[in-house]
Design an enzyme around this catalytic site. Structure first.
Site, PDB file in Angstrom:
ATOM      1  N   HIS A  43      44.804  31.998  48.483  1.00 52.45           N
ATOM      2  CA  HIS A  43      43.913  31.340  47.344  1.00 52.45           C
ATOM      3  C   HIS A  43      44.238  30.564  46.501  1.00 52.45           C
ATOM      4  O   HIS A  43      45.461  30.692  46.816  1.00 52.45           O
ATOM      5  CB  HIS A  43      43.806  33.562  46.820  1.00 52.45           C
ATOM      6  CG  HIS A  43      45.016  33.621  46.186  1.00 52.45           C
ATOM      7  ND1 HIS A  43      46.289  33.908  46.723  1.00 52.45           N
ATOM      8  CD2 HIS A  43      45.273  33.197  45.275  1.00 52.45           C
ATOM      9  CE1 HIS A  43      46.899  34.361  46.170  1.00 52.45           C
ATOM     10  NE2 HIS A  43      46.914  33.821  45.042  1.00 52.45           N
TER      11      HIS A  43
ATOM     12  N   HIS B 236      44.803  28.712  42.916  1.00 48.34           N
ATOM     13  CA  HIS B 236      44.331  28.691  41.821  1.00 48.34           C
ATOM     14  C   HIS B 236      43.224  27.490  41.228  1.00 48.34           C
ATOM     15  O   HIS B 236      43.986  27.024  41.567  1.00 48.34           O
ATOM     16  CB  HIS B 236      45.456  29.283  40.999  1.00 48.34           C
ATOM     17  CG  HIS B 236      46.342  30.612  41.090  1.00 48.34           C
ATOM     18  ND1 HIS B 236      46.029  31.729  40.625  1.00 48.34           N
ATOM     19  CD2 HIS B 236      46.756  30.380  42.481  1.00 48.34           C
ATOM     20  CE1 HIS B 236      47.193  32.550  41.146  1.00 48.34           C
ATOM     21  NE2 HIS B 236      47.559  32.352  42.233  1.00 48.34           N
TER      22      HIS B 236
HETATM   23  P1  5GP Z   1      49.141  35.348  43.832  1.00 49.72           P
HETATM   24  O1  5GP Z   1      50.734  35.346  42.973  1.00 49.72           O
HETATM   25  O2  5GP Z   1      49.799  35.630  44.747  1.00 49.72           O
HETATM   26  O3  5GP Z   1      49.838  33.039  43.948  1.00 49.72           O
HETATM   27  O4  5GP Z   1      48.282  35.647  42.742  1.00 49.72           O
HETATM   28  C1  5GP Z   1      47.839  36.324  42.908  1.00 49.72           C
HETATM   29  C2  5GP Z   1      46.258  36.646  41.298  1.00 49.72           C
HETATM   30  O5  5GP Z   1      45.622  37.659  41.580  1.00 49.72           O
HETATM   31  C3  5GP Z   1      47.093  36.645  40.458  1.00 49.72           C
HETATM   32  O6  5GP Z   1      47.128  35.781  38.952  1.00 49.72           O
HETATM   33  C4  5GP Z   1      46.173  37.715  40.255  1.00 49.72           C
HETATM   34  O7  5GP Z   1      46.467  38.316  38.499  1.00 49.72           O
HETATM   35  C5  5GP Z   1      45.600  38.580  40.327  1.00 49.72           C
HETATM   36  N1  5GP Z   1      44.783  39.268  40.621  1.00 49.72           N
HETATM   37  C6  5GP Z   1      45.731  40.096  41.506  1.00 49.72           C
HETATM   38  N2  5GP Z   1      44.852  41.816  41.647  1.00 49.72           N
HETATM   39  C7  5GP Z   1      44.161  41.243  41.553  1.00 49.72           C
HETATM   40  C8  5GP Z   1      42.623  41.744  41.168  1.00 49.72           C
HETATM   41  O8  5GP Z   1      42.186  42.799  41.377  1.00 49.72           O
HETATM   42  N3  5GP Z   1      41.300  41.156  40.746  1.00 49.72           N
HETATM   43  C9  5GP Z   1      41.139  39.707  40.100  1.00 49.72           C
HETATM   44  N4  5GP Z   1      39.942  39.511  39.537  1.00 49.72           N
HETATM   45  N5  5GP Z   1      42.235  39.332  40.239  1.00 49.72           N
HETATM   46  C10 5GP Z   1      43.676  39.510  40.510  1.00 49.72           C
END
Ligand code: 5GP
Ligand code: ZN
Length: 141
Positions: free
Chosen positions: A101, A103
């Protein structure tokens, strides 16, 4: 390809809810559930890949093609004057969800997010050694 235990695969399939802001045959974008700033959005491929380490270049190319319009919309609606596009790869980078993903994080001069580079320096010869290592690693792929 999807992973039964992956929360973003479930969001892509619609089996758990998310506030979607963009959909295409290959990708979706939705609001982050725990935003760093209002409008913090996540762009994902529908197919399951863990990170940029395993995604095929053509899939990544199509996915990143969605970034410009999404970035413009996020900035316009959030009133941001800047934006961080962030892709975490691996636990030590802060990756918590192992479905690729991007951001999109709206930024303003006044925000308190505190994300600023804490830049370092190379010791004598370390930069050239790093360059040589990278050139060799890329040639080997
Ligand atoms: P990472 O730390 O893996 O780069 O970011 C994962 C992101 O996914 C985090 O910012 C977290 O808030 C978001 N996230 C995790 N679970 C969910 C979910 O069930 N729904 C949504 N909309 N965002 C999520
Ligand atoms: Zn997934």
């Amino acid at each position: 390809m999807s992973d039964n235990s992956c929360i973003f695969c479930k969001i892509a399939a619609g089996s758990i809810p998310a506030l979607r802001v963009f959909e295409s045959p290959d990708a979706i974008a939705f609001l982050d559930i725990a935003p760093l700033a209002p409008g913090h959005t996540l762009l994902i491929p529908r197919q399951h890949f863990q990170s940029i380490l395993d995604v095929p270049p053509d899939v990544l190319g199509r996915l990143s093609g969605h970034l410009p319009p999404l970035a413009r919309a996020v900035m316009k609606v959030s009133g941001a004057t800047g934006l961080n596009v962030l892709q975490n790869t691996g636990e030590s980078s802060g990756q918590a969800v192992f479905h690729l993903h991007f951001h999109l994080i709206p930024r303003t001069e006044e925000d308190q997010l505190g994300f600023r580079w804490n830049a370092g320096t190379y010791g004598p010869g370390e930069d050239k050694a790093m360059q040589a290592g990278l050139l060799m690693a890329l040639k080997a792929q």
